[in-house]
Design a protein around this motif. Sequence first.
Motif, short mmCIF file in Angstrom:
data_model
loop_
_atom_site.label_atom_id
_atom_site.label_comp_id
_atom_site.label_asym_id
_atom_site.label_seq_id
_atom_site.Cartn_x
_atom_site.Cartn_y
_atom_site.Cartn_z
N GLN A 88 24.73 24.50 9.15
CA GLN A 88 25.80 23.97 8.30
C GLN A 88 27.14 24.69 8.49
OE1 GLN A 88 24.37 23.53 4.24
NE2 GLN A 88 22.55 22.42 4.92
N ARG A 210 12.08 21.59 2.68
CA ARG A 210 13.50 21.59 2.30
C ARG A 210 13.70 21.57 0.79
NH1 ARG A 210 18.03 19.61 5.52
NH2 ARG A 210 19.77 20.40 4.30
N GLU A 241 19.03 22.32 -8.84
CA GLU A 241 20.42 22.61 -8.49
C GLU A 241 21.36 21.66 -9.22
OE1 GLU A 241 20.91 22.39 -4.27
OE2 GLU A 241 23.07 22.78 -4.30
N ASP A 328 24.68 30.51 0.54
CA ASP A 328 24.33 29.09 0.75
C ASP A 328 25.33 28.39 1.68
OD1 ASP A 328 22.87 26.73 0.58
OD2 ASP A 328 23.97 26.02 -1.17
N1 GUN Z 1 18.99 20.90 -1.42
C1 GUN Z 1 18.31 20.40 -0.36
N2 GUN Z 1 18.94 20.68 0.79
C2 GUN Z 1 20.04 21.36 0.46
C3 GUN Z 1 21.12 21.92 1.23
O1 GUN Z 1 21.16 21.84 2.46
N3 GUN Z 1 22.08 22.55 0.52
C4 GUN Z 1 22.04 22.67 -0.83
N4 GUN Z 1 23.03 23.30 -1.47
N5 GUN Z 1 21.06 22.14 -1.57
C5 GUN Z 1 20.08 21.50 -0.93
#
Ligand code: GUN
Length: 469
Positions: A88, A210, A241, A328
């Motif tokens: 990324q 993931r 998140e 991140d």
């Molecule tokens: N949740 C699943 N994949 C990702 C990612 O690549 N980045 C973030 N911030 N959250 C995720």
Amino acid sequence: MTDIHPAGGTLAIRARVLTYHAHPLLAGVDVSHRYIADGLVVVRDGVVEAVGEAGELLPRLDPSMPVADHRPHLLMPGFIDPHLHMPQTQVIGSYGTELMEWLSKYTFPEESRYGDPAVSDAAARFLMAELLRNGTTTAVAFCTSHPQSAESFFTESQRLGLRMVGGKVMMDRNAPPALLDTPQRGYDESKDLIRRWHGNGRLSYAISPRFAPTSTEAQLEATQALAAEHPGLHIQTHLSENHGEIAFVAELFPWAKDYTAVYERYGLVRPKALFGHCIHLSERERTALAEAGATAVFCPTSNLFLGSGLFDRDAALQSGLRTGIATDIGGGTSYSMLTTAAEGYKVLALRGQKLRGHAAFYMLAAGNADAIGMGDRIGQVAPGFEADFVLLDTAATPAQRRRAERVETLEEELFVLMTMGDERNVAATYANGRKVHARGMYGEPPERLDQPAASRSAPVCQGGEVQAR
Ligand code: GUN
Ligand code: ZN
């Protein structure tokens, strides 16, 4: 790189030395750290042999030992970044979306390129150089679903002698076909990478589903089998998140009482399981994670950039949930752990919580080492620990130097450093006792060019060369 590090990982470094061995918030600031105003760190074959007052250790030093004099810079354990995404580096700063749209609009298309070794090799090389430029010597990284991406990550880590943790992500639904594996392929490819890379030199493999939305129950079952076959391995994933993500998980796994229960059902909540974000957890989830010995990873720049929410550090502390802090990349916007701590401070401030300088610098190395279950070998400048260091120039810019004139305590110096600092403060980075980065390597001004040479006050920094005494 052979031009910038002495061979053998054997040398002594003279500098101000700061290292933490306990959490300042739990143990008390005074007993949490060791600070030596004129310190000497003796490194033999990549391992710290002795740490103490320069005045005491220098006379006893083997005369053949080279000494690098870096006073008045501050030598600390290398920073540890427990959550980032290798593929990324060209996603950072993608405009205007929140998590689920950001993944489908920017991130998944970008990650689709990483089956190409030319793409993933270049990214791994860039990432490692950038981490070292920022003083980060260990990271726990997601690669893509392509085994090639993990291959590139480990190959470059090994070339540089870094202690790194990574894994290919497993994902078999809700993403473009170019990124999907299958339960069997995800298992087989991970197993093969574990065999080849885990425990190979300083490298460790992280089993990397993931996140729940991109794995079928069949894949989570295969992941459970893999994790059970490798009980000592890291596991890394994402948890709680974003509200849209949480609602999607509830739809996909209607039997689960909450998001954490999905991972619990598949045996993925255990020591060395690292859960990125953990913003919107219930008390039950926090307690379950804590009791299992798992880790929450706070990612402040990402959480602010994607508008995900404000991590509750105090609730994590109260429930005994081990917590790391991470960039991140590339939801996160900075490679710098200093900037990450500064943004962490602001997130906590919005919650009415505090992050003082000592507590922040504890987290960046010893705390993160503990959070990833490696606190017995990295994260401290102490005998027996691996010689991964960051050498910090705490007043590297005109603005920082002006501010420094009014600094009176170490706590204040640290807080200003994290608030105003970034890679410009990293004078050098050592891994395994070898210098792997020196400021100026990339053509940036090596020293204080805003002042006439004669009046430069940094008295002894020699730009990092090892000098004979
Ligand atoms: N949740 C699943 N994949 C990702 C990612 O690549 N980045 C973030 N911030 N959250 C995720
Ligand atoms: Zn992430």
